[in-house]
Design a protein around this motif. Sequence first.
Motif, PDB file in Angstrom:
ATOM      1  N   LEU A 166      -4.031  -8.191   6.592  1.00  0.00           N
ATOM      2  CA  LEU A 166      -3.168  -9.023   7.426  1.00  0.00           C
ATOM      3  C   LEU A 166      -1.796  -9.176   6.780  1.00  0.00           C
ATOM      4  N   GLN A 167      -0.751  -9.129   7.590  1.00  0.00           N
ATOM      5  CA  GLN A 167       0.577  -9.430   7.067  1.00  0.00           C
ATOM      6  C   GLN A 167       0.620 -10.889   6.599  1.00  0.00           C
ATOM      7  N   PRO A 168       1.444 -11.211   5.613  1.00  0.00           N
ATOM      8  CA  PRO A 168       1.593 -12.611   5.211  1.00  0.00           C
ATOM      9  C   PRO A 168       1.983 -13.484   6.398  1.00  0.00           C
ATOM     10  N   LEU A 267      -5.009   1.616   9.464  1.00  0.00           N
ATOM     11  CA  LEU A 267      -4.257   1.700   8.210  1.00  0.00           C
ATOM     12  C   LEU A 267      -5.110   2.242   7.068  1.00  0.00           C
ATOM     13  N   LEU A 268      -6.435   2.184   7.231  1.00  0.00           N
ATOM     14  CA  LEU A 268      -7.329   2.639   6.162  1.00  0.00           C
ATOM     15  C   LEU A 268      -7.107   4.124   5.885  1.00  0.00           C
ATOM     16  N   LEU A 272       0.181   3.036   2.496  1.00  0.00           N
ATOM     17  CA  LEU A 272       0.760   1.753   2.889  1.00  0.00           C
ATOM     18  C   LEU A 272       2.169   1.578   2.344  1.00  0.00           C
ATOM     19  N   CYS A 273       2.416   2.114   1.165  1.00  0.00           N
ATOM     20  CA  CYS A 273       3.750   2.082   0.578  1.00  0.00           C
ATOM     21  C   CYS A 273       3.874   3.278  -0.355  1.00  0.00           C
ATOM     22  N   ARG A 454      -1.634  -4.591  -4.629  1.00  0.00           N
ATOM     23  CA  ARG A 454      -1.111  -3.647  -5.626  1.00  0.00           C
ATOM     24  C   ARG A 454      -1.481  -2.201  -5.309  1.00  0.00           C
ATOM     25  N   SER A 455      -1.995  -1.963  -4.105  1.00  0.00           N
ATOM     26  CA  SER A 455      -2.504  -0.628  -3.766  1.00  0.00           C
ATOM     27  C   SER A 455      -1.556   0.142  -2.853  1.00  0.00           C
ATOM     28  N   HIS A 456      -1.579   1.452  -3.029  1.00  0.00           N
ATOM     29  CA  HIS A 456      -0.851   2.341  -2.132  1.00  0.00           C
ATOM     30  C   HIS A 456      -1.722   2.759  -0.958  1.00  0.00           C
ATOM     31  N   VAL A 457      -3.027   2.829  -1.183  1.00  0.00           N
ATOM     32  CA  VAL A 457      -3.984   3.241  -0.148  1.00  0.00           C
ATOM     33  C   VAL A 457      -5.190   2.308  -0.231  1.00  0.00           C
TER      34      VAL A 457
END
Length: 478
Positions: A166-168, A267-268, A272-273, A454-457
Motif C-alpha cells: 500500500l502507498q503511504p 506489482l509482484l 518497484l524502484c 528497502r526492496s527493489h522487487v
Amino acid sequence: MALIKSVHSTTRSFLDFATKVYVESSKIKNFPDTRILLRNTGGRSSSHDVPLLHSVQEIYTDSSLPFADVTSYLKNWIFVPSEPVMHQLPYSLMANSWSQESVLQSPSITDVLNTYHHVVLGGTFDRLHVGHKVLLMESAMRANAFVTVGVTDGHMNHKKTLPELLQPCGNRIQDVYEFLHDVKPWVAHKDIIVPITDPFGPSITEADMGCIVVSQETRKGGAAVNKRRLEKDLNELDIHEIQIISDDHHGAHEEDKISSSSQRMRLLGSLLCPPEPDPKLPKVPYVIGLTGGIASGKTSVCRRLEKLGAGVIDCDKLGHLAYLPGTDAFQDVVKEFGTDIVGDDGHINRKALGAKVFADKSRLTVLNQIVWPAIARKARELISQYANEGRPVCILDAAVLLEAHWDDFTHEIWSCIIPKKEAMQRIMDRDKLSEDTALQRIESQMSNEDRVQRSHVVLCTYWQPEYTQQQCCHFDIF
C-alpha cells in the motif's frame, strides 16, 4: 491529462456519460490519466485562474469545433498554461453521448441530480484507479461546498491483500486531494481529506453532511453510519451507491472487479524502484539478495531462479559451516551459550541453540555477532567463484540479509513476503511447533513492511505455484 467538457447542470445523463468515459478510457492502453472537469457544473462557477495541479497535455473532446475555439472555450473556466494537443474522443467513448447542441439544452427536471452542501465518502484510495475516480467524481458532482474523504490507515489496512505494498497514507490523501482539486476545486479542502482508523471517521460527527457515496460492497457501511448518526441525534444521510466496475482482464488469482488489490498483485515480481549502481561491485555476477521471513517461501523461489540459470548461495547452509567443530566460531558459540548445545556427534545442536536465542532477542544478537561475519566471508568467496565460472546472475539467499548488512555486496534486494497467519500455519505444519512458538519466531524477525521499504522487487508465495513462477519470470536478467 485528458479533459472532457462538462455542462452547467448536474444531471444523471452527464454522470452516466462521464462514468462511461472513465471506464472506457481505462481499457485503452497507454491512455493518459483522465480528469473530467466539473468546474462549470452545479452551484458555483470556477475562476479561470485556479490552475490544475496536473499539467494539461492533451484535451479529448466530443466537440467538432476548431482547436482554437475549443481552447478559447476552456480558458473561460480552467487555466491552460500552454497549448495542449487536442484529440477527438475515440468512437467507443462517444457512443450514446450528446451532440454539441444537446449539451446546451436545459435538462429535464427528472434528469437533475440531488445535490448537497456536504458529501462524505471513504476508502483505501491506493493508486487511484477508474473505480476511485468514479466514486470521487460522483461525490464532487453531488457536493455544492464540501467533500469529506476518509482514507483508511493503521489496522484498517491489515486485512487488505498485500498491505505491505500500500502507498503511504499521506501519498493516498494527496492523490485524492489533487483529483478533487482538478475536477472541482471549491469542494476540495485539505483539512477534510483525513486518515481514518475505524469504519466511521468524521461521517458520524459532522451535522451538516447530507449524503454518503458508497460502492456496492460498502453499502452496509453506509447503513452503519446512519445508525450511528441517529444514535447521536444527527440527520440520516442519503446513500448513493456506485456500481462495481468489472475488470475484463483480471488474472486467475485477482478480483473480477477493478480493484487496488489486483493492482498490488500486479506489482509482484516487477521492479518497484531502480537500483542505484555501485561502482565498487563487480558487474559479474549480478548479485540479487533474496530475503524474507520464516516460511515465506524463499527456498521455492530459489529453486525457480536456479532453473532459470542463476547460481544460488544458501546463507543458512553457510551458517552451518561457519561453526563446524574446529572453527573459531564454534569455540565462541559454545563458550557463550554453554556445552549443553553440543550434541552427541560433537556438532552444535541447532534446535537446542535456537531454543535459547529465539526466546531472548539480546542472546540472538550475541549469536549473530559471532556467526554473521563468518557467513559473509564464505558468501564473498562463493560469489568470486561464480565470477570465475562466468555465471551471470547469483542469488544470495539470506533471511537476515538486511539485518546483517549483506546487501552491501548485492546489486538488488528481493523480498519474499507472506501474510502472518499463513506463515504461522506453515511453521506449525512444517516444524510441529505451537501457535505461540510460531508467532514468537515470526516476531523475532524484521517485519514484512520494513523489508518491502528497502526492496527493489517483492514476491509472494501465498497463491498457487504457477503464480509464483510467473513472478519469477518477469525479468530478462537470466
